[in-house]
Design an enzyme around this catalytic site. Structure first.
Site, PDB file in Angstrom:
ATOM      1  N   HIS A  14      22.830 -30.815  -4.186  1.00 50.82           N
ATOM      2  CA  HIS A  14      22.572 -29.923  -5.034  1.00 50.82           C
ATOM      3  C   HIS A  14      20.858 -29.972  -5.102  1.00 50.82           C
ATOM      4  O   HIS A  14      20.597 -31.084  -5.371  1.00 50.82           O
ATOM      5  CB  HIS A  14      22.854 -30.272  -6.589  1.00 50.82           C
ATOM      6  N   HIS A  16      17.167 -27.560  -4.925  1.00 48.54           N
ATOM      7  CA  HIS A  16      16.033 -26.451  -5.200  1.00 48.54           C
ATOM      8  C   HIS A  16      15.032 -26.552  -4.141  1.00 48.54           C
ATOM      9  O   HIS A  16      14.252 -27.501  -4.112  1.00 48.54           O
ATOM     10  CB  HIS A  16      15.516 -26.236  -6.319  1.00 48.54           C
ATOM     11  N   ARG A  18      13.515 -23.473  -2.962  1.00 51.09           N
ATOM     12  CA  ARG A  18      12.745 -22.264  -3.494  1.00 51.09           C
ATOM     13  C   ARG A  18      12.339 -21.403  -2.151  1.00 51.09           C
ATOM     14  O   ARG A  18      13.254 -21.395  -1.430  1.00 51.09           O
ATOM     15  CB  ARG A  18      11.329 -22.614  -4.158  1.00 51.09           C
ATOM     16  N   ASN A  42      19.019 -19.797  -7.326  1.00 52.19           N
ATOM     17  CA  ASN A  42      18.535 -19.214  -8.266  1.00 52.19           C
ATOM     18  C   ASN A  42      16.940 -18.793  -8.201  1.00 52.19           C
ATOM     19  O   ASN A  42      16.023 -19.230  -8.638  1.00 52.19           O
ATOM     20  CB  ASN A  42      18.559 -20.094  -9.562  1.00 52.19           C
ATOM     21  N   LYS A 101      27.561 -20.384  -7.343  1.00 50.16           N
ATOM     22  CA  LYS A 101      27.218 -21.187  -8.221  1.00 50.16           C
ATOM     23  C   LYS A 101      27.223 -20.305  -9.753  1.00 50.16           C
ATOM     24  O   LYS A 101      26.762 -19.205  -9.876  1.00 50.16           O
ATOM     25  CB  LYS A 101      25.712 -21.366  -8.049  1.00 50.16           C
ATOM     26  N   HIS A 138      26.889 -25.244 -13.507  1.00 49.56           N
ATOM     27  CA  HIS A 138      25.837 -25.401 -14.548  1.00 49.56           C
ATOM     28  C   HIS A 138      26.538 -25.416 -15.927  1.00 49.56           C
ATOM     29  O   HIS A 138      26.744 -24.512 -16.290  1.00 49.56           O
ATOM     30  CB  HIS A 138      24.676 -24.694 -14.494  1.00 49.56           C
ATOM     31  N   HIS A 176      25.467 -32.030 -11.705  1.00 53.75           N
ATOM     32  CA  HIS A 176      24.190 -32.619 -12.645  1.00 53.75           C
ATOM     33  C   HIS A 176      24.816 -33.162 -14.077  1.00 53.75           C
ATOM     34  O   HIS A 176      24.237 -32.585 -15.210  1.00 53.75           O
ATOM     35  CB  HIS A 176      22.967 -31.850 -12.717  1.00 53.75           C
ATOM     36  N   LEU A 225      16.947 -29.544 -17.224  1.00 50.29           N
ATOM     37  CA  LEU A 225      18.278 -29.140 -17.867  1.00 50.29           C
ATOM     38  C   LEU A 225      19.362 -29.275 -17.207  1.00 50.29           C
ATOM     39  O   LEU A 225      19.400 -29.106 -15.782  1.00 50.29           O
ATOM     40  CB  LEU A 225      18.050 -27.622 -18.053  1.00 50.29           C
ATOM     41  N   ASP A 253      19.273 -32.502  -7.608  1.00 53.88           N
ATOM     42  CA  ASP A 253      18.737 -31.454  -8.517  1.00 53.88           C
ATOM     43  C   ASP A 253      17.239 -31.170  -8.619  1.00 53.88           C
ATOM     44  O   ASP A 253      16.528 -30.924  -9.340  1.00 53.88           O
ATOM     45  CB  ASP A 253      19.317 -31.432  -9.879  1.00 53.88           C
ATOM     46  N   HIS A 257       8.234 -27.070  -9.459  1.00 51.03           N
ATOM     47  CA  HIS A 257       7.633 -26.157 -10.484  1.00 51.03           C
ATOM     48  C   HIS A 257       6.100 -26.363 -10.188  1.00 51.03           C
ATOM     49  O   HIS A 257       5.693 -27.579 -10.278  1.00 51.03           O
ATOM     50  CB  HIS A 257       8.018 -26.374 -11.803  1.00 51.03           C
ATOM     51  N   ALA A 269      11.737 -26.012 -16.961  1.00 52.28           N
ATOM     52  CA  ALA A 269      12.839 -27.154 -16.679  1.00 52.28           C
ATOM     53  C   ALA A 269      12.796 -27.773 -15.093  1.00 52.28           C
ATOM     54  O   ALA A 269      13.118 -26.918 -14.348  1.00 52.28           O
ATOM     55  CB  ALA A 269      14.040 -26.993 -17.266  1.00 52.28           C
TER      56      ALA A 269
END
Ligand code: DOR
Ligand code: ZN
Length: 350
Positions: A14, A16, A18, A42, A101, A138, A176, A225, A253, A257, A269
Site C-alpha cells: 500500500h 502513494h 503521487r 487517489n 480500491k 479504506h 492500514h 487516516l 501507506d 504531502h 492526512a
C-alpha cells in the site's frame, strides 16, 4: 554489537507515489528497499479506468528509467466509484490490475469520487468476485456524527461484514488497520479455508498512539487516516503483526504531502515513511523481541495472499541509528518525513 538482519527483499502492499514532479523522488526512496509496491489510485483526477492506469504506469516507468532502476515492479490499482462497470472489472482482470480500491466518499485524501453507497458498487463487486480481482478497502465510515476514533469499528459492522457475506469468494484486503477490533476481526474471521481476508499494517500505527498527535503541542505530521488510536490498539496491532499470522502483512501507506499543506489551518492526512520504512518496521519488531517474524510479514505473506511469487534477492538491515533530515525536497515541494530531525534505530545496509 549492533544487530543485523538479512531478509528476502520486501514489498509494500500500500503506497502513494503521487504523480508529476514528486514521482521520481518518492520512487527513489521506495525502490531502495522494496521490489514491488501496490500503487494507490487517489490522484487528481483518480485512476478509474484501465486506460488511465496504463498511462500512470508508463509515467512511473519513465521515472524509474530516469532513476536507473530496473528491478522494481509497480502493481497498479483502480479507484472504485459508484459507476465502475462490470466490463471495466473484466478489462482490469485482463490487464494485470492488482485490485480495486474502495474509498468511501469523503473518507480521506482525494476520496470525493469514491463510493457514496456500497450498494452502488455491487455490480462491480460481483464482477470482481467472478474475475478474481481483489478489493482493497479504506475501512472507515464517513458520517460526521460518528466519532472519528470509532469510524473503523463501525465500518466493520455496517459495510465489511455485509460485503463479506454477500461476496464470500471476493478477496478483500482491509488496509492500514488501526484498531484492536479490526485486528481481531481479521484474525478470527472464518474464511472457510480460503484466502479471502487479509490486512495491511503501517509502520506508523505500530510505533505511535494518539498521544503522538499532541506531544507538547499539535503535531500535524502525525495526522493520518485512519487516525492514530489509543495505546491498547497499537498493542493489538503489534501483537498480530508479530504473530506470524499470514493474514497480516506490510503496507506503509507512505503518503507525501507538501509541508505547507500539512502545517496549515486544515492540514492534509498522511505520514511519509518511504525514506526508511523498513528501518521503522525493524524498530517496531525489535522493540518486542520479534525480529525473526519481520521477514514473513514484510516479504512472504503479501505475495502469498496475492498469489504472486516471493522475491528472491535479499536486503540487509542493521541496527544503526539513521538520522532523518528535517526536510526532503521532492520535485518542487518540500516535505517533512516521519521522525524529521530525529533518528530511526535501524537502517538499510549500504
Ligand atoms: O493518511 C492518509 N493519507 N490516509 C489515506 O487514506 C490517504 C493518504 C493520502 O493519500 O494522503
Ligand atoms: Zn493510503
Amino acid at each position: 554489537m549492533s544487530k543485523k538482519l538479512i531478509i528476502i527483499r520486501p514489498d509494500d502492499w500500500h503506497l502513494h507515489v503521487r504523480d508529476g514532479a514528486v514521482l521520481k523522488d518518492v520512487l527513489a526512496h521506495t525502490t531502495k528497499q522494496f521490489a514491488r509496491a501496490v500503487i494507490m489510485p487517489n490522484l487528481k483526477p483518480p485512476v478509474t479506468t484501465v486506460d488511465l492506469a496504463k498511462a500512470y504506469r508508463s509515467r512511473i516507468d519513465t521515472a524509474l528509467q530516469q532513476l536507473g532502476v530496473s528491478n522494481f515492479n509497480p502493481l497498479m490499482t483502480l479507484y472504485l466509484t459508484d459507476n465502475t462497470s462490470a466490463d471495466e472489472v473484466r478489462k482490469a482482470s485482463e490487464h494485470q490490475i492488482i485490485g480495486f480500491k474502495l474509498y468511501p466518499a469523503g473518507a480521506t485524501t482525494n476520496s470525493d469520487a469514491g463510493v457514496t453507497n456500497i450498494k452502488h458498487a455491487y455490480p462491480a463487486l460481483e464482477a470482481m468476485q467472478k474475475h478474481s480481482v481483489p478489493l482493497l478497502i479504506h475501512g472507515e465510515v464517513t458520517e460526521s456524527a460518528i466519532d472519528i476514533f470509532d469510524r473503523e469499528v463501525v465500518f466493520i459492522d455496517r459495510i465489511l461484514e455485509p460485503v463479506r457475506k454477500d461476496f464470500p469468494e471476493l478477496r478483500i484486503i482491509f488496509e492500514h488497520i488501526t484498531t484492536k477490533q479490526a485486528a481481531h476481526y481479521v484474525r478470527d474471521a472464518d474464511t472457510k479455508g480460503k484466502n479471502t481476508l487479509g490486512a495491511t499494517i503501517t509502520a506508523h500505527h505500530l510505533l505511535m498512539n494518539r498521544n503522538s498527535l499532541f506531544t507538547g503541542g499539535i503535531r500535524p505530521h502525525h495526522y493520518c487516516l485512519p487516525i492514530l488510536k489509543r495505546e491498547e490498539h497499537r498493542l493489538a496491532l503489534m501483537e498480530v503483526a508479530t504473530s506470524g499470522n499470514p493474514r497480516f502483512f506490510l503496507g506503509t501507506d507512505s503518503a507525501p504531502h507538501p509541508k505547507g499543506e500539512k502545517e496549515s489551518s486544515c492540514g492534509c492526512a498522511g505520514c511519509y515513511t518511504a525514506h526508511n520504512a523498513m528501518g521503522l518496521y525493524a524498530e517496531a519488531f525489535d522493540s518486542v523481541g520479534q525480529l525473526d517474524r519481520l521477514e514473513g510479514f514484510a516479504s512472504f505473506f503479501g505475495p502469498d495472499f496475492y498469489s504472486l511469487p516471493r522475491n528472491q534477492d535479499q536486503i540487509t538491515l542493521v541496527q544503526q541509528a539513521e538520522e532523518v533530515p528535517f526536510e526532503f525536497t521532492l520535485g518542487d515541494t518540500v516535505l517533512v518525513p516521519l521522525r524529521a530531525g530525529e533518528t530511526i534505530a535501524w537502517s538499510l545496509a549500504k
